[in-house]
Design a protein around this motif. Sequence first.
Motif, PDB file in Angstrom:
ATOM      1  N   TRP A  34      -7.461  -8.507  -6.669  1.00 31.48           N
ATOM      2  CA  TRP A  34      -6.180  -8.209  -6.058  1.00 31.48           C
ATOM      3  C   TRP A  34      -5.003  -8.444  -6.977  1.00 31.48           C
ATOM      4  O   TRP A  34      -3.977  -7.775  -6.872  1.00 31.48           O
ATOM      5  N   ILE A  43     -10.043   0.800   1.278  1.00 28.58           N
ATOM      6  CA  ILE A  43      -8.882   1.019   0.422  1.00 28.58           C
ATOM      7  C   ILE A  43      -9.335   1.645  -0.878  1.00 28.58           C
ATOM      8  O   ILE A  43     -10.231   1.146  -1.550  1.00 28.58           O
ATOM      9  N   TYR A  97      -4.218  -1.095   7.668  1.00 27.47           N
ATOM     10  CA  TYR A  97      -3.314  -1.893   6.845  1.00 27.47           C
ATOM     11  C   TYR A  97      -2.405  -2.723   7.741  1.00 27.47           C
ATOM     12  O   TYR A  97      -2.165  -2.374   8.894  1.00 27.47           O
ATOM     13  N   ARG A 139      -1.856  -4.163   2.145  1.00 24.79           N
ATOM     14  CA  ARG A 139      -3.302  -4.359   2.144  1.00 24.79           C
ATOM     15  C   ARG A 139      -3.624  -5.575   3.017  1.00 24.79           C
ATOM     16  O   ARG A 139      -2.947  -6.599   2.929  1.00 24.79           O
ATOM     17  N   ASP A 180     -11.001  -7.420   3.193  1.00 32.56           N
ATOM     18  CA  ASP A 180      -9.736  -7.059   2.547  1.00 32.56           C
ATOM     19  C   ASP A 180      -9.556  -5.542   2.472  1.00 32.56           C
ATOM     20  O   ASP A 180      -8.593  -5.059   1.875  1.00 32.56           O
ATOM     21  N   GLN A 201       0.829  -1.199   0.000  1.00 30.52           N
ATOM     22  CA  GLN A 201       0.000   0.000   0.000  1.00 30.52           C
ATOM     23  C   GLN A 201       0.867   1.255   0.000  1.00 30.52           C
ATOM     24  O   GLN A 201       0.646   2.173  -0.767  1.00 30.52           O
TER      25      GLN A 201
END
Length: 539
Positions: free
Chosen positions: A487, A370, A228, A469, A276, A206
């Motif tokens: 992802w 996110i 995170y 993440r 997530d 991230q």
Amino acid sequence: MSEDLVALLDHLHIPKASFVGWSDGAISALNIAAKHPSRVDKVFAFSANYNISGVMDTTLSPVFMTYINRTISEYSRLSPHANRYDDFLNQIMQMWKGQPNWTEPFFSTINSTNVWIVDGDHEEAVLRSQQDDMARWLPDTGQLLLPQVSHFAFIQDPDTFNAMLWSFLGRYSDDGDVPNTFPPPTNALKDDFPLVPTLMGNLVLQQENLWVGKSKEGSCWPLHHDFYDKLYCLLQGRKRLFLYTPNQSHHLHPHGEIKKVHPNGLISYNNPVRSDGLNSYDAAKCKMQALKKGMSKLKSSSNARAVDVKLVKKAYEEARNAFRELQGDSADADLVGNDADDADAILARLEAQEREGQVDENEEEEWGGIGGNDGDESDDEEEEDPSSFSGIPTSVLHSHLNLPTTTAPPSSNPSTSAFISSLKSAGSPFIVNLKAGEMLYLPASWWHEVTSSSSSPSDIHMAFNYWFRPPNAPDKLTLPYKDSLVWKYLRDEQPAAYGVKRGLKRKTEKDALATSNKPINKRKIFFVNVDLPNAFSVW
């Protein structure tokens, strides 16, 4: 001015830099590129002229004169020599009368591949012909005309200006995701550390950041949690951390209203997010983009089977409809035409609406997942404490643990008694003391209060942090996220970290060790185990 800038680079020991220049600043940047080409990486030259004949009569422009009046006000307010504005203006006017005075041969030493000549389509200070001439004399340059702006584009339309600027800075390098993933100074240090340490497996990066401070007594960061997974790498000084698990959140007085604690520990507030960290809106957007990308690959492949194309096209249509529903569109509308074009239209409309402030339902006050807004700031309302921060003062926490504190002592009031009662109910926190050369892995939403201190009054404390993440499939180290399609797409969008674009080679831990004077001591890596919240694993 150009030679002053080169002298500054020498003083700061910077061998090469990119230059973003406006007006006279753009002229200075081009001057450095011509006279000191080895010191220049890229030049974004906005509204430059190469000859005084290219300067227009700005007194005829109300916009330009409004800006001049603004500078008078700001100069008197900000300059330590507020009464010398007229002297400053006279010196500028003298410079404009004689500089620059270049001709075509002057540009021959400039590496035009890494130069953009930029201006606004309503420019009122410099003749457009000057821009065209420079673009012609620099055959490999790019020429850009920004719409509906003038000499002051960065004030009139900062979003478009900045988007074009970042696009240019990432266009000729491996740093396409620098603004978010590698904020300064980590963007300048990427050759000195593993971009994604091998021991972190396939976690998606991230951000990376460097924290530096100076405090012998210790500087405190209050009790809070992040969204995170984080790897603390202490480079110098000491850190003391108090840790509470996400399951203890209801004792810690968070400012936000907790709606859910996911099995992996991630805390979701008023605006729900998945385990997530993605909200439904961003997940749907990424899924549609990922399927669009996959469909384009299939259509261009000579080995693609018709059944595969059909299946991916169906999945893409379903993702597109889901995204439209979140946008408030009808899922059955506009299903004719080319699929990829439909997706482009949706995304283009979305971006236009966001720029115009028409998409309000996705502007969360809490953490929006996110890809959303991590803060709680508002231009029109009084700034509130972030959802993820505890209302328990640091002094109360330190007093409860019978530890010295550099913060103000807690006051005797009912709130303090309630805080102490809550801390007793939460139980004893984990206490981790890190020394230079040690690392701590902390999963998302673990509450922590951090005190950083220097070894001596003259030293600094410094930590390098990786943020990842949050994984939601921890039993699958090779694929730590359940929504693998989304992802993989997000990971592929980080070329600088993973080297999946532009033929980059990812720097490994082995590479880093080969150039390091001090090898990583794996006995000094502490992991907070996500499945056993009351245990530490020590490597």
